[in-house]
Motif scaffolding. Structure first.
Motif, PDB file in Angstrom:
ATOM      1  N   TYR A   1      40.394  51.634  45.956  1.00 14.58           N
ATOM      2  CA  TYR A   1      40.015  50.478  45.028  1.00 14.58           C
ATOM      3  C   TYR A   1      41.264  50.512  43.828  1.00 14.58           C
ATOM      4  O   TYR A   1      41.703  49.300  43.633  1.00 14.58           O
ATOM      5  N   VAL A   2      41.602  51.445  43.552  1.00 14.30           N
ATOM      6  CA  VAL A   2      42.528  51.545  42.241  1.00 14.30           C
ATOM      7  C   VAL A   2      43.826  51.051  42.512  1.00 14.30           C
ATOM      8  O   VAL A   2      44.442  50.304  41.938  1.00 14.30           O
ATOM      9  N   PRO A   3      44.606  51.405  43.940  1.00 11.81           N
ATOM     10  CA  PRO A   3      45.873  50.915  43.963  1.00 11.81           C
ATOM     11  C   PRO A   3      45.871  49.511  44.427  1.00 11.81           C
ATOM     12  O   PRO A   3      46.552  48.802  44.178  1.00 11.81           O
ATOM     13  N   THR A   4      44.716  48.922  45.066  1.00 19.29           N
ATOM     14  CA  THR A   4      44.650  47.766  45.220  1.00 19.29           C
ATOM     15  C   THR A   4      44.590  46.550  44.161  1.00 19.29           C
ATOM     16  O   THR A   4      45.421  45.779  43.937  1.00 19.29           O
ATOM     17  N   TYR A   5      43.551  46.954  43.064  1.00 20.81           N
ATOM     18  CA  TYR A   5      43.020  46.430  42.042  1.00 20.81           C
ATOM     19  C   TYR A   5      44.870  46.489  41.020  1.00 20.81           C
ATOM     20  O   TYR A   5      44.830  45.440  40.704  1.00 20.81           O
ATOM     21  N   TYR A   6      45.348  47.548  40.958  1.00 20.37           N
ATOM     22  CA  TYR A   6      46.447  47.669  40.173  1.00 20.37           C
ATOM     23  C   TYR A   6      47.763  46.909  40.975  1.00 20.37           C
ATOM     24  O   TYR A   6      48.747  47.173  40.456  1.00 20.37           O
ATOM     25  N   LEU A   7      47.546  46.308  41.833  1.00 21.02           N
ATOM     26  CA  LEU A   7      48.429  45.331  42.359  1.00 21.02           C
ATOM     27  C   LEU A   7      48.164  43.972  42.187  1.00 21.02           C
ATOM     28  O   LEU A   7      48.929  43.223  41.699  1.00 21.02           O
ATOM     29  N   ILE A   8      46.841  43.742  42.572  1.00 19.54           N
ATOM     30  CA  ILE A   8      46.630  42.378  42.292  1.00 19.54           C
ATOM     31  C   ILE A   8      46.377  41.888  40.902  1.00 19.54           C
ATOM     32  O   ILE A   8      46.767  40.694  40.683  1.00 19.54           O
ATOM     33  N   ALA A   9      45.536  42.730  40.107  1.00 15.97           N
ATOM     34  CA  ALA A   9      45.433  42.200  38.540  1.00 15.97           C
ATOM     35  C   ALA A   9      46.691  42.127  38.047  1.00 15.97           C
ATOM     36  O   ALA A   9      46.951  40.851  37.246  1.00 15.97           O
ATOM     37  N   PRO A  10      47.796  42.942  37.924  1.00 14.32           N
ATOM     38  CA  PRO A  10      48.867  42.822  37.300  1.00 14.32           C
ATOM     39  C   PRO A  10      49.731  41.539  37.958  1.00 14.32           C
ATOM     40  O   PRO A  10      50.456  40.766  37.114  1.00 14.32           O
ATOM     41  N   ALA A  11      49.553  41.603  39.166  1.00 17.09           N
ATOM     42  CA  ALA A  11      50.362  40.216  39.826  1.00 17.09           C
ATOM     43  C   ALA A  11      49.609  38.895  39.253  1.00 17.09           C
ATOM     44  O   ALA A  11      50.613  37.989  38.655  1.00 17.09           O
ATOM     45  N   GLU A  12      48.651  38.717  39.112  1.00 20.87           N
ATOM     46  CA  GLU A  12      47.693  37.622  38.557  1.00 20.87           C
ATOM     47  C   GLU A  12      48.164  37.454  37.130  1.00 20.87           C
ATOM     48  O   GLU A  12      48.503  36.322  36.437  1.00 20.87           O
ATOM     49  N   ALA A  13      48.099  38.593  36.435  1.00 22.18           N
ATOM     50  CA  ALA A  13      48.453  38.479  34.980  1.00 22.18           C
ATOM     51  C   ALA A  13      49.966  38.171  34.589  1.00 22.18           C
ATOM     52  O   ALA A  13      50.222  37.295  33.789  1.00 22.18           O
ATOM     53  N   SER A  14      50.710  38.567  35.273  1.00 20.60           N
ATOM     54  CA  SER A  14      52.136  38.122  35.178  1.00 20.60           C
ATOM     55  C   SER A  14      52.518  36.694  35.498  1.00 20.60           C
ATOM     56  O   SER A  14      53.229  36.220  34.591  1.00 20.60           O
ATOM     57  N   SER A  15      51.724  36.334  36.303  1.00 22.42           N
ATOM     58  CA  SER A  15      51.679  34.599  36.407  1.00 22.42           C
ATOM     59  C   SER A  15      50.919  34.026  35.044  1.00 22.42           C
ATOM     60  O   SER A  15      51.425  33.077  34.590  1.00 22.42           O
ATOM     61  N   ASN A  16      49.739  34.362  34.921  1.00 28.11           N
ATOM     62  CA  ASN A  16      49.062  33.794  33.780  1.00 28.11           C
ATOM     63  C   ASN A  16      49.753  33.781  32.337  1.00 28.11           C
ATOM     64  O   ASN A  16      49.577  32.972  31.597  1.00 28.11           O
ATOM     65  N   LEU A  17      50.277  35.049  32.155  1.00 30.50           N
ATOM     66  CA  LEU A  17      51.016  35.094  30.790  1.00 30.50           C
ATOM     67  C   LEU A  17      52.515  34.942  30.616  1.00 30.50           C
ATOM     68  O   LEU A  17      52.962  35.031  29.693  1.00 30.50           O
ATOM     69  N   SER A  18      53.099  34.036  31.945  1.00 31.53           N
ATOM     70  CA  SER A  18      54.179  33.443  31.592  1.00 31.53           C
ATOM     71  C   SER A  18      54.127  32.342  30.575  1.00 31.53           C
ATOM     72  O   SER A  18      55.021  31.903  30.180  1.00 31.53           O
ATOM     73  N   ARG A  19      53.006  31.743  30.726  1.00 29.30           N
ATOM     74  CA  ARG A  19      52.845  30.574  29.561  1.00 29.30           C
ATOM     75  C   ARG A  19      53.083  30.727  28.167  1.00 29.30           C
ATOM     76  O   ARG A  19      53.385  30.025  27.327  1.00 29.30           O
ATOM     77  N   PHE A  20      53.143  32.109  27.972  1.00 28.46           N
ATOM     78  CA  PHE A  20      53.164  32.724  26.421  1.00 28.46           C
ATOM     79  C   PHE A  20      54.774  33.074  26.256  1.00 28.46           C
ATOM     80  O   PHE A  20      55.354  34.058  26.403  1.00 28.46           O
ATOM     81  N   ASP A  21      55.306  31.865  26.010  1.00 24.59           N
ATOM     82  CA  ASP A  21      56.897  31.763  25.771  1.00 24.59           C
ATOM     83  C   ASP A  21      57.512  31.640  24.751  1.00 24.59           C
ATOM     84  O   ASP A  21      58.750  31.418  24.522  1.00 24.59           O
ATOM     85  N   GLY A  22      56.674  31.444  23.591  1.00 24.77           N
ATOM     86  CA  GLY A  22      57.286  31.287  22.319  1.00 24.77           C
ATOM     87  C   GLY A  22      57.824  29.663  21.968  1.00 24.77           C
ATOM     88  O   GLY A  22      58.250  29.213  20.971  1.00 24.77           O
ATOM     89  N   VAL A  23      57.426  28.911  23.010  1.00 29.09           N
ATOM     90  CA  VAL A  23      57.937  27.418  22.795  1.00 29.09           C
ATOM     91  C   VAL A  23      56.650  26.610  22.421  1.00 29.09           C
ATOM     92  O   VAL A  23      56.972  26.155  21.271  1.00 29.09           O
ATOM     93  N   ARG A  24      55.704  26.544  23.095  1.00 25.48           N
ATOM     94  CA  ARG A  24      54.429  25.687  22.649  1.00 25.48           C
ATOM     95  C   ARG A  24      53.358  26.193  21.514  1.00 25.48           C
ATOM     96  O   ARG A  24      53.125  25.388  20.734  1.00 25.48           O
ATOM     97  N   TYR A  25      53.124  27.479  21.681  1.00 26.82           N
ATOM     98  CA  TYR A  25      52.196  27.871  20.930  1.00 26.82           C
ATOM     99  C   TYR A  25      51.970  29.479  21.023  1.00 26.82           C
ATOM    100  O   TYR A  25      52.647  30.131  21.764  1.00 26.82           O
TER     101      TYR A  25
END
Length: 492
Positions: free
Chosen positions: A307-331
Motif C-alpha cells: 500500500y504505502v510504496p504504491t501510493y507514494y509513487l502514484i500520488a506524488p507523480a500525479e501531484a508533480s503534474s498537477n502542480l506544474s501549473r503554479f509557475d508564477g505566470v498566470r495566478y
C-alpha cells in the motif's frame, strides 16, 4: 438559544422549519463561537461573516415561503481546497495566499443551491499533502480534544471545526485518508465516497485519480444529509460517474446489521505500529456489532505491504503534474524582480511551496522521468490493480471490511515525525483510494490519554448507503459520537 451547537442536523432542520429560531440567529450563534473559541483552535483560514449573514437572511425568506430545501439555513464550513467565488481559496499554501476564485466548485454550488450557509474556509495541509495539518502556510490547527495535539490531515481544519462545535458539518477531501484519519483523531464520523460519486470540479487537484470529496460531521445521520446534497453526476468533471444517487437519509436503517458479514483482515491487526489502545477499542466496537447480529469473518488482504510504496509513487507523480501549473505566470504567488523566465519559475515555486509539497513534487518528477517511468510509475499502476483485485476477491465473501482508521491516536504538534513515519501512519487508509472504494470512520472510544479512536469500515463500490446505515445503527446503540471535547462545551 445558547446550546444551538449541540443540535443534530435533523434537529436544526426541524427547528428552522418550525421557526423556533431563524437561520440568522443560528448563523450569528456560530459566528460568535468562532470569534471566541477559534483563536485557540485555529481551524478557520477565512471567516465569511458578512456573506454568511446575507445567505442566512435569504434562507429565512425561503423557509417562510415553505419551499425551502431540508438543509436551508444550516451553516457549514468548506475545506479551503474547494474554490469559492469571490472568497480566497488557498489550499493551505503561500502559493495561493492571494487567489480569489472566479467560480464555485460544484460541491460549493450544490451547497449554496440547497440554502446552506457558508461560515468560511478551514485549514488543511498544504495542497492536501500531509496527515497533521501542520504543513499549512497558515500554521498548525489544534485538536479540540487536546490543543497541543494535531487534528490529523489533510482535512484537519474541517475536523477541528466540527469537533469544537464551530460548524455543525464540514466538507473534506480524501486522497489517502484525509477525511477518515482526521475524523478518527477528532472523534467524528467522516465518509470517503466511491471515486466519481462526488464532483471534483473546482476542487484543487493533488492526485486526480485518488482525490474524492465527502462529508464530515458528528454522526452518520448528519453525514447522510450532506451527502444527499453533494453526491451526483457532474458534466464538468470527466471522472464523475453518471449513476443514480441514493437517498442516504431515507436509507439510514436500510441495511440490517443482523447477518451482515464483516471481514477482519488479519494482516491489519498485526501491523507493527498498531497502538494497543487503538486495537482494543476497535475490537470492542466489532464485538458490539457482533452483539447486534453481525458475523465476523477473518480474511486475507495479501497486498497490505504494497500500500504505502504504491501510493507514494502514484500520488506524488500525479501531484508533480498537477502542480506544474503554479509557475508564477498566470495566478498565485510570484517572486519579486525575476531576472528571466527560468528565475521566475524557480524562485516562485521554491518560495511558494512548502517543504512537504516540494518533496512530493521531486519524488513524482523522478518517478515520471525518462528511464524510471517504467521501473516505478508503470509498475506502481500494475500493483494498484492487484490491490484492487485483492479487495474484490474479499468482497466475494464479506459485505464490508473492518480496520482501524489509523494505527495511533493524535500525536503532539511538533512531534517531528520523519516523512517515512508520517507516511506509514496512512497504512489503513491508502488502499481505499488506490482501489477507488468507499470507506467511513466512526468514533468508537478513547485511549488512555482520552484521545479519540476510530473504526474504519470499507465497502464495495457504490455502497455509501450501506456504510452510513451500519454506522448509524451502531450509533443508535452507543454514545461515542455524542461525546464532546471540553472546548466544545464552552459558551460564546
Amino acid at each position: 438559544m445558547t446550546d444551538l451547537h449541540r443540535l443534530s442536523i435533523r434537529e436544526l432542520s426541524e427547528g428552522l422549519k418550525q421557526a423556533q429560531f431563524s437561520s440568522r440567529e443560528l448563523t450569528e450563534h456560530y459566528l460568535k463561537r468562532i470569534a471566541k473559541i477559534d483563536p485557540k483552535v485555529k481551524s478557520y483560514v477565512t471567516v465569511t461573516a458578512e456573506q454568511a449573514l446575507i445567505e442566512a437572511d435569504a434562507a429565512d425568506v425561503a423557509l417562510k415561503s415553505g419551499h425551502a430545501h431540508v438543509l436551508a439555513g444550516i451553516p457549514l464550513a468548506h475545506k479551503d481546497i474547494f474554490c469559492t467565488q469571490g472568497i480566497k481559496t488557498t489550499a493551505g499554501s503561500k502559493m495561493l495566499d492571494n487567489f480569489i476564485s472566479p467560480y464555485d466548485a460544484t460541491v460549493v454550488a450544490k451547497a449554496k443551491a440547497a440554502g446552506l450557509v457558508t461560515l468560511g474556509k478551514v485549514n488543511m495541509d498544504e495542497f492536501a499533502m500531509g496527515s497533521t495539518s501542520e504543513s499549512s502556510y497558515f500554521g498548525a490547527t489544534g485538536n479540540p480534544w487536546a490543543l497541543d495535539h494535531v487534528p490529523g490531515g489533510s482535512s484537519g481544519g474541517s475536523a477541528a471545526a466540527v469537533a469544537a462545535d464551530l460548524a455543525p458539518i464540514a466538507t473534506g477531501t480524501d486522497t489517502g485518508g484525509s477525511i477518515r484519519q482526521p475524523a478518527s483523531f477528532c472523534g467524528l464520523t467522516g465518509l470517503k465516497p466511491t471515486y466519481g460519486r462526488v464532483s471534483r470540479f473546482g476542487m484543487i487537484a493533488y492526485a486526480s485519480s485518488l482525490d474524492q470529496g465527502g462529508p464530515m460531521a458528528r454522526s452518520a445521520e448528519d453525514c447522510a444529509y450532506l451527502m444527499n446534497v453533494i453526491a451526483g453526476h457532474d458534466a464538468k468533471d470527466s471522472t464523475s460517474v453518471n449513476k443514480e444517487v441514493d437517498d442516504y437519509v431515507a436509507n439510514l436503517n436500510g441495511t440490517p446489521v443482523k447477518g451482515l458479514r464483516i471481514g477482519i483482515p488479519k494482516q491489519y491487526f498485526n501491523v507493527a505500529g498498531l497502538d494497543a489502545d487503538v486495537k482494543a477499542r476497535v475490537e470492542e466496537s466489532l464485538k458490539k456489532l457482533e452483539e447486534m447480529g453481525a458475523i465476523l469473518v477473518e480474511i486475507d488482504l495479501n497486498m497490505t505491504e504494497a500500500y504505502v510504496p504504491t501510493y507514494y509513487l502514484i500520488a506524488p507523480a500525479e501531484a508533480s503534474s498537477n502542480l506544474s501549473r503554479f509557475d508564477g505566470v498566470r495566478y498565485g504567488y510570484r517572486c519579486e524582480n525575476p531576472v528571466d523566465l527560468m528565475d521566475l519559475y524557480k524562485r516562485s515555486r521554491s518560495e511558494g511551496f512548502g517543504a512537504e509539497v516540494q518533496r512530493r513534487i521531486l519524488i513524482g518528477t523522478y518517478a515520471l522521468s525518462a528511464g524510471y517511468y517504467d521501473a516505478y510509475y508503470v509498475k506502481a499502476q500494475k500493483v494498484r490493480r492487484l490491490i484492487q483485485q485483492d479487495f474484490l476477491k474479499a468482497f466475494e465473501n464479506v459485505d464490508v471490511i473492518a480496520a482501524p482508521s489509523a494505527p495511533t491516536t493524535a500525536y503532539k504538534i511538533g512531534a517531528n515525525l520523519s516523512p517515512t513515519e508520517m507516511y506509514l501512519g496512512d497504512i489503513y487508509t491508502l488502499a481505499v483510494n488506490l482501489a477507488g472504494l468507499p470507506a467511513i470512520n466512526a468514533p468508537v472510544g478513547f485511549d488512555k490519554d482520552s484521545l479519540p479512536v476510530g473504526l474504519q469500515l470499507i465497502g464495495n463500490y457504490w455502497s455509501e448507503s450501506q456504510l452510513l446505515s451500519i454506522v448509524h445503527q451502531y450509533q443508535q446503540n452507543t454514545d461515542w459520537h455524542t461525546k464532546r471535547a471540553a472546548i466544545a462545551e464552552e459558551n460564546a
